[in-house]
Design an enzyme around this catalytic site. Structure first.
Site, PDB file in Angstrom:
ATOM      1  N   THR A 160      53.876   4.382  -7.468  1.00 14.65           N
ATOM      2  CA  THR A 160      52.523   3.866  -7.754  1.00 14.65           C
ATOM      3  C   THR A 160      52.609   3.039  -9.031  1.00 14.65           C
ATOM      4  OG1 THR A 160      51.948   5.952  -8.838  1.00 14.65           O
ATOM      5  CG2 THR A 160      51.254   5.677  -6.558  1.00 14.65           C
ATOM      6  N   LYS A 186      58.636  10.316  -7.403  1.00  9.70           N
ATOM      7  CA  LYS A 186      57.789   9.307  -8.019  1.00  9.70           C
ATOM      8  C   LYS A 186      56.885  10.025  -9.000  1.00  9.70           C
ATOM      9  CE  LYS A 186      53.949   8.399  -7.481  1.00  9.70           C
ATOM     10  NZ  LYS A 186      52.639   8.823  -8.095  1.00  9.70           N
ATOM     11  N   THR A 197      51.406  14.140 -11.073  1.00  4.80           N
ATOM     12  CA  THR A 197      51.195  13.290  -9.895  1.00  4.80           C
ATOM     13  C   THR A 197      52.553  12.931  -9.488  1.00  4.80           C
ATOM     14  OG1 THR A 197      49.331  12.190 -10.810  1.00  4.80           O
ATOM     15  CG2 THR A 197      50.281  11.174  -8.909  1.00  4.80           C
ATOM     16  N   ASN A 409      45.708   2.720 -17.831  1.00  3.00           N
ATOM     17  CA  ASN A 409      44.761   3.731 -17.386  1.00  3.00           C
ATOM     18  C   ASN A 409      43.298   3.405 -17.633  1.00  3.00           C
ATOM     19  OD1 ASN A 409      46.309   5.851 -16.107  1.00  3.00           O
ATOM     20  ND2 ASN A 409      47.392   5.843 -18.063  1.00  3.00           N
TER      21      ASN A 409
END
Lengths: 414, 414
Positions: A160, A186, A197, A409
């Site tokens: 991502t 990942k 994540t 972010n």
């Protein structure tokens, strides 16, 4: 601790396709704007399967699917993964969509959907685009290959905000039989001890019982993936999946003997390497921060202390600025919750540019700020805190906190 | 909760000099490069004293001094404070220097050094420059005044990376007697629940027993200063000091009656206001983030949930980017450690620009992203999470995470 002493291990090229009998693929299915967004890992025979998943109360649909599957079944044969949409906070529709993804993969591979694990990563709260998913699954099944390149395609497809693909593989010899453990992962943001994540798929041709594979996973994840942090945010989707298909032909590992230790060492090596790659590739990071706490009263305290330092925003910004602001390190040790005598602590920094003692017995050592700045300017920096209060130690991995973390972010969804 | 219902309270100008019999001063003593760096607060009569201090294992010399003093003595008469150097991790020399600072103040004020509390804030690991300190203390004693301006000078002198001074005062009537509570604080970075790099001095002319003043401090700090976070870093120097000199002439508060409740309400109002000012002035912050968790199973869980959201770097960066990324909010609730049913949660955002429901029963509500962005662009934003699992609630305060936070902290020491 790392159990690798005395075990001959060799790093080899590749990732999830390195072990015998594993195929993989990665495609662009149309979930993301342009980058590859779906991946598949497949074993030619059913593989003993184990996993570790997010501790977040809010669990994504694929996580709930996998937990149920692994509870009821000893084996699995495929993992289908997507990036772009996390399928978290998506209610019953999300659950149905996840099941459709698994069923589509099962149909395309001509296996039971009970043999298909799923994993998703990306934006929370959006439904999976099922047209893209079902056509993507078909492409994935058709594209399966056991080449190194196929493994790489899969590793690339689950990225991502990652800037580099993450894959690694090792071989070990178990009683003369060559066994391979490889993996991909990942993860870049929303990464915190107790998973991240983070998606990781580990494949091995080792033959090992379900019970011991579970134990190995627990032992290894605790000391690797659970000891990295980019931003203290534990995601809804963290999944660490291991498939062991037994095709190496080693004698089945069923007890905690030398072969088990060797297998755990290989699993540890692959997992630590992937975990460190994730920390180093933390969103916006310019460097890997490794913190080792030594001579702590217990391993738990060592871990608490190390994690407290790697998660301190003030330590992370100082490391970004190459500023040997050891007061912040000592401060983070101090508020960790572990008890210790601050007047005993030594703090040392190490990198490829040298080693320097910043703190001796809780106070400033006589060091050169210029030298400290030089050492901190490396790509990977280790902080060692010697507590002088016991025999135990622990290492945790993080990264610096930078302008780019904020940039990434503050506007991730657009 | 806020205990202010039914109690007539009035906000008035001023801070630590608002209450009868309190004097203050602030000077440039030469510790910092140019800004004012020392402050003093003085009561014309000995005052009942109480405090709350950092939970960090690493405690600065002034913190240890104050804790000992307040354990052994019921009263104190002065507080001397400096910014620029924290006098933390400074060993025996640091302890001696702190005692010298107290003794110098005692001499200049002609009181016992046992009546002088101390507080320091600034860089960790450096010794106090004692020439500057001792001459500063003399200037402070000579400059004492009970004007509003003198209180402001003191509030300005304890600032470090703060961008605004923080002071506030209220009056209440206790059985017809006017009682004043005023205070000042500083704190901008290294701010986390369980105190902060935070210094606060509260002065009141209320007459109250030491025992009840202690209880009031505990109760109020828990719900105010312990519920703000800028960066999760709990400092070595956090100090919250209250002096109550009794000069208002109210009947001494010795039991938990209406007068006690009114006093606690005033102390709460002053402390909440200062705490919110600190959160809003968090290093690099562009806005105050208030998170209220309602209908939680217990107040502890409500607090854990609210703190988890205000401390999430991913929530903080999204708020900076005016991005209604509610998945991160739900995710932060989920990894808080509190247990709840994610399928019940509602999330609402509110600011001066309006109110909008983002999440209904754990899934995306039907809202306009444009409207959400507008609401989030205000100076102060409230996120309300309704857990629908009980009767309790809690509020916590934080701020957004910005480029400037990184800038300030990547190079704080220079």
């Amino acid at each position: 601790m790392k159990k690798s002493e005395g075990i001959h291990m060799e790093w080899i090229d590749g990732g999830v396709t390195a072990a015998t009998g594993f195929y993989a693929s990665g495609v662009y299915a149309g979930i993301k704007k342009s980058r590859k967004d779906m991946a598949m890992v497949y074993s030619v025979v059913p593989a003993t399967a184990a996993g570790a998943f997010t501790t977040n109360v809010v669990k994504a649909a694929p996580v709930r699917w996998d937990i149920n599957l692994l509870k009821d079944n000893e084996k699995a044969q495929a993992v289908v993964l997507n990036s772009g949409v996390a399928n978290a906070c998506t209610g019953l529709d999300g659950e149905k969509n996840n099941e459709c993804m698994a069923t589509a993969a099962a149909d395309a591979l001509d296996i039971s959907e009970k043999m298909v694990l799923t994993a998703s990563t990306g934006v929370i709260g959006k439904q999976l685009p099922m047209d893209a998913i079902t056509s993507g699954v078909k492409m994935l099944a058709e594209g399966l290959s056991d080449t190194i390149e196929a493994g790489t395609m899969a590793a690339e497809s689950i990225m991502t905000t990652d800037t580099v693909k993450k894959e690694v593989a090792v071989t070990i010899s178990l009683d003369g039989t060559q066994v391979t453990v490889g993996g991909m992962s990942k993860g870049s943001g929303m990464i915190h001890p107790n998973m991240a994540t983070m998606l990781a798929v580990i494949t091995t041709d080792a033959a090992i019982s379900k019970e011991l594979l579970n134990e190995a996973v627990h032992e290894v994840v605790h000391k690797t993936f659970n000891r990295i942090s980019v931003d203290r945010d534990t995601s809804t989707n963290d999944s660490y999946i291991v498939l062991a298909n037994g095709l190496a032909g080693n004698e089945m590992i069923t007890k905690k003997d030398q072969a088990y230790d060797a297998f755990v060492a290989a699993l540890y090596a692959v997992s630590e390497s992937l975990a460190k790659k994730m920390a180093a590739d933390g969103e916006g990071a310019t460097k890997l921060l490794e913190v080792t706490v030594t001579h702590a009263a217990s391993e738990e305290e060592a871990e608490i202390l190390a994690k407290s330092v790697i998660t301190s925003n003030l330590v992370k910004t100082a490391v970004f600025g190459n500023d040997a602001n050891w007061g912040r390190i000592l401060c983070a040790l101090g508020y960790s919750g572990a008890s210790f005598d601050p007047d005993k602590v030594d703090i040392v920094i190490t990198s490829s540019y040298g080693t320097l003692c910043l703190v001796k017995d809780g106070m400033a050592a006589d060091y050169s700020e210029e030298e400290a700045t030089k050492i901190l300017s490396a790509d990977a920096v280790t902080v060692t805190a010697d507590m002088k209060s016991g025999m135990e130690f622990a290492t945790a991995w993080g990264c610096d906190l930078t302008y780019d973390y904020v940039k990434i972010n503050a506007d991730y969804r657009s």
